[in-house]
Design a protein around this motif. Structure first.
Motif, short mmCIF file in Angstrom:
data_model
loop_
_atom_site.label_atom_id
_atom_site.label_comp_id
_atom_site.label_asym_id
_atom_site.label_seq_id
_atom_site.Cartn_x
_atom_site.Cartn_y
_atom_site.Cartn_z
N SER A 230 -2.79 -28.47 -33.37
CA SER A 230 -2.80 -29.22 -32.11
C SER A 230 -2.34 -30.66 -32.32
CB SER A 230 -4.22 -29.23 -31.53
OG SER A 230 -4.30 -30.06 -30.39
N LYS A 231 -1.69 -31.20 -31.30
CA LYS A 231 -1.24 -32.60 -31.34
C LYS A 231 -2.32 -33.54 -30.80
CE LYS A 231 3.65 -31.42 -30.79
NZ LYS A 231 4.87 -31.59 -29.94
N ASN A 232 -3.43 -32.98 -30.36
CA ASN A 232 -4.46 -33.80 -29.72
C ASN A 232 -5.66 -34.02 -30.65
OD1 ASN A 232 -3.17 -34.10 -27.09
ND2 ASN A 232 -3.49 -31.88 -26.90
N LYS A 233 -5.38 -34.67 -31.78
CA LYS A 233 -6.41 -34.91 -32.78
C LYS A 233 -7.42 -35.98 -32.33
CE LYS A 233 -4.55 -32.01 -35.68
NZ LYS A 233 -5.20 -30.71 -35.94
N ASP A 234 -7.10 -36.69 -31.24
CA ASP A 234 -8.03 -37.72 -30.76
C ASP A 234 -9.22 -37.09 -30.02
OD1 ASP A 234 -6.56 -39.80 -31.76
OD2 ASP A 234 -5.40 -40.09 -29.93
N LEU A 235 -9.08 -35.84 -29.64
CA LEU A 235 -10.20 -35.14 -29.01
C LEU A 235 -11.19 -34.70 -30.07
CD1 LEU A 235 -8.34 -32.92 -26.38
CD2 LEU A 235 -9.69 -34.98 -25.94
N GLN A 236 -12.46 -34.68 -29.71
CA GLN A 236 -13.52 -34.31 -30.65
C GLN A 236 -14.43 -33.24 -30.03
OE1 GLN A 236 -15.74 -37.73 -31.94
NE2 GLN A 236 -13.90 -38.90 -32.53
N MET A 278 -14.47 -42.72 -21.68
CA MET A 278 -13.33 -43.35 -22.33
C MET A 278 -12.06 -42.57 -21.99
SD MET A 278 -14.28 -42.15 -26.23
CE MET A 278 -12.89 -43.01 -26.93
N GLN A 279 -10.90 -43.16 -22.27
CA GLN A 279 -9.63 -42.52 -21.98
C GLN A 279 -8.91 -42.18 -23.28
OE1 GLN A 279 -7.55 -45.19 -19.24
NE2 GLN A 279 -8.30 -43.97 -17.53
N VAL A 280 -8.31 -40.98 -23.30
CA VAL A 280 -7.60 -40.50 -24.49
C VAL A 280 -6.28 -39.88 -24.04
CG1 VAL A 280 -7.66 -38.85 -26.40
CG2 VAL A 280 -9.76 -40.02 -25.72
N PRO A 281 -5.16 -40.27 -24.67
CA PRO A 281 -3.88 -39.61 -24.34
C PRO A 281 -3.87 -38.19 -24.89
CG PRO A 281 -3.58 -41.17 -26.14
CD PRO A 281 -4.99 -41.35 -25.67
N VAL A 282 -3.37 -37.26 -24.11
CA VAL A 282 -3.31 -35.86 -24.56
C VAL A 282 -1.93 -35.29 -24.25
CG1 VAL A 282 -5.79 -35.38 -24.38
CG2 VAL A 282 -4.34 -35.05 -22.38
N VAL A 284 0.18 -32.09 -23.34
CA VAL A 284 0.10 -30.74 -22.78
C VAL A 284 1.29 -29.95 -23.28
CG1 VAL A 284 -0.14 -29.38 -20.66
CG2 VAL A 284 -0.94 -31.76 -20.71
N ASP A 285 1.05 -28.76 -23.87
CA ASP A 285 2.17 -27.99 -24.40
C ASP A 285 2.89 -27.22 -23.29
OD1 ASP A 285 0.76 -25.63 -23.86
OD2 ASP A 285 0.04 -25.39 -25.91
N ALA A 286 3.90 -26.46 -23.67
CA ALA A 286 4.74 -25.74 -22.69
C ALA A 286 3.98 -24.66 -21.94
CB ALA A 286 5.95 -25.14 -23.41
N ASP A 287 2.83 -24.26 -22.48
CA ASP A 287 2.03 -23.22 -21.83
C ASP A 287 0.89 -23.82 -20.99
OD1 ASP A 287 3.47 -21.08 -22.97
OD2 ASP A 287 2.35 -21.33 -24.85
N GLY A 288 0.86 -25.14 -20.89
CA GLY A 288 -0.21 -25.77 -20.12
C GLY A 288 -1.51 -25.82 -20.89
N LYS A 289 -1.44 -25.87 -22.21
CA LYS A 289 -2.63 -25.91 -23.07
C LYS A 289 -2.70 -27.23 -23.85
CE LYS A 289 -3.28 -21.46 -22.12
NZ LYS A 289 -4.38 -20.99 -21.25
N LEU A 290 -3.90 -27.49 -24.38
CA LEU A 290 -4.09 -28.70 -25.18
C LEU A 290 -4.26 -28.40 -26.66
CD1 LEU A 290 -6.58 -30.76 -22.93
CD2 LEU A 290 -4.08 -31.01 -23.14
N GLY A 291 -4.24 -27.11 -27.02
CA GLY A 291 -4.41 -26.76 -28.42
C GLY A 291 -5.85 -26.94 -28.89
N ILE A 292 -6.78 -26.64 -28.00
CA ILE A 292 -8.21 -26.73 -28.37
C ILE A 292 -8.90 -25.45 -27.88
CG2 ILE A 292 -8.22 -29.24 -28.22
CD1 ILE A 292 -10.01 -27.63 -25.46
N HIS A 293 -10.10 -25.22 -28.40
CA HIS A 293 -10.92 -24.14 -27.83
C HIS A 293 -12.16 -24.77 -27.21
CE1 HIS A 293 -11.97 -24.44 -32.18
NE2 HIS A 293 -13.22 -24.28 -31.77
#
Length: 447
Positions: A230-236, A278-282, A284-293
């Motif tokens: 995932s490109k969204n490593k700022d999410l926890q 707080m705000q975090v840039p994310v 969105v991939d081509a499938d409309g996903k964030l690469g998280i579960h």
């Protein structure tokens, strides 16, 4: 390990139900001084796993886990012991007893099944109480993503007000079962009430779709973990998404729709982390996903976050009795409605009849005594009702002939009973093959 837990629950529940059902026949037989030759858990076709004779009765465990039985002397049953029946009747035999005593012996098994179910529901009311969300507290309605429900006319955000005229005061696990058997459902959609008439083949349509709840609580978008790629490593983990691209995303279904509109874009997510916004840039991939579960929250956590007001009803020992009895009565009526649907060809509900695999799959892969007892109570009701069907090989068939004898004063001949038992046995085997054949078919086609 999961399958071991499921199997343990399945065998424990099945064994408990079989032993108590057969005890329901055994005890009155003994009280009326009727000889019981065998008492078996599971069938001992050709040989037994365990057996021990105590007094005049052989107790044992068979190898074929399709049920159990008591063999009562002088009774025409599945053993078809014609040699015994050809001999003169003896005082200790079933056929020598008055019709009213034989009726009590035959009704003993289903009576125990129904009593057991009501006792379990009473015990559960006392031990666990009720935890639910009141319909009045469902401010934003329910989640309805099941395509069959949507085709019937339901939408996410609807509130279920009544099912077949019965007011729905709370959201609980029973609501899905009630909708399946419903003819009319009253809903509130944005303050406007309307009635949805359920399609006659609703159950058949459900069988063609992947299994999912008909209705469920709307849940927040909670991050369970971030995928390695995932490109969204700022999410926890435990982050709760509140907004996406400046649009409110209080619920996961809202967030899903926003992500779908922003495929391939870099947007800003407003999240709640450790009680701080707080705000975090994310991305969105081509499938409309964030690469998280995602992760789920329990009712207490949802209440703490302000999503729902959770009501907890606890019952004292005496209070548990009417609550448990009402729950048992509701389940009994509900199962009766299911049978009515199954025997109505228009509904095509017969396609959903299942055998032992279907029962096995009811049990969860993690152990929960609350779930175990709830399933066991329901299975006890099902076993009781099924045994009352007027099929000669079942208790209900014997009861019909005994009632005829009591009313008319004429006892059916042993030859008639033998033929009826054989017909009933063929019907029973046919039903068993059909039910388990359905299981096999569903396993093959994946539905």
């Amino acid at each position: 390990m999961d399958i071991v837990i499921k199997l343990a629950q399945f065998l424990l529940s099945l064994s408990l139900l079989i032993i108590l059902h057969e005890l329901g026949h055994f005890i009155p037989a003994k009280l009326f001084k009727t000889r019981v030759e065998k008492f078996y858990l599971f069938f001992d076709l050709k040989y037994s796993l365990l057996k021990k004779k105590i007094g005049e009765t052989e107790y044992g465990i068979g190898w074929l886990p399709l049920g159990g039985y008591v063999k009562i002397s002088g009774m025409i049953d599945e053993s078809m012991d014609k040699e015994q029946m050809a001999l003169p009747a003896q005082p200790w035999e079933f056929r020598s007893k008055p019709a009213w005593q034989r009726l009590i012996i035959m009704l003993g098994g289903v009576t125990v099944n129904f009593i057991l179910a009501f006792v379990i529901y009473i015990g559960m009311a006392f031990a666990y109480g009720d935890m639910f969300v009141a319909t009045a507290d469902l401010k934003d309605g329910l989640l309805i993503e099941n395509p069959v429900m949507q085709k019937a006319g339901f939408k996410t955000g609807d509130k279920i007000l009544a099912i077949d005229g019965e007011k729905v005061a709370k959201f609980d696990n029973q609501i899905n079962a009630n909708i399946v058997m419903a003819k009319h459902v009253l809903i509130d959609r944005n303050g406007d009430t309307q009635t949805i008439t359920m399609p006659i083949q609703f159950v058949d349509e459900l069988s063609k779709q992947a299994k999912s709840p008909l209705v469920s609580l709307r849940m927040p978008f909670v991050v369970g973990g971030v995928d390695d790629d995932s490109k969204n490593k700022d999410l926890q983990p435990k982050d709760i998404v509140l907004r996406l691209n400046e649009e409110p995303a209080k619920y996961f279904d809202q967030a899903k729709a926003i992500l779908e509109k922003n495929k391939g874009k870099l947007i800003v997510a407003g999240i709640l982390r450790n009680d701080k916004e707080m705000q975090v840039p994310v991305q969105v991939d081509a499938d409309g996903k964030l690469g998280i579960h995602t992760a789920a929250l329990d009712l207490q956590s949802l209440e703490k976050l302000g999503y729902y007001k959770v009501s907890k009803q606890e019952y004292g020992f005496v209070e548990s009795f009417p609550v448990g009895i009402q729950k048992g009565a509701d389940q009994l009526v509900g199962y009766g409605k299911q049978l009515k649907m199954i025997f109505n060809p228009e509904t095509k509900a017969y396609k959903q009849v299942g055998g032992f695999a279907a029962i096995f799959n009811i049990f969860p892969s993690s152990w929960s005594w609350e779930v175990f007892w709830n399933i066991t109570a329901l299975l006890s009701i099902m076993l009781g009702v099924m045994n009352l069907l007027p099929i000669p090989a079942l208790d209900g068939g014997h009861v019909i002939f005994l009632l005829y004898e009591i009313i008319s004063g004429k006892k059916p001949s042993d030859k008639f009973l033998e033929n009826a038992q054989m017909v009933g046995f063929v019907l029973l085997i046919s039903l068993l093959l059909f039910a388990n054949g359905n299981d096999i078919y569903k396993a093959i086609v994946g539905k």
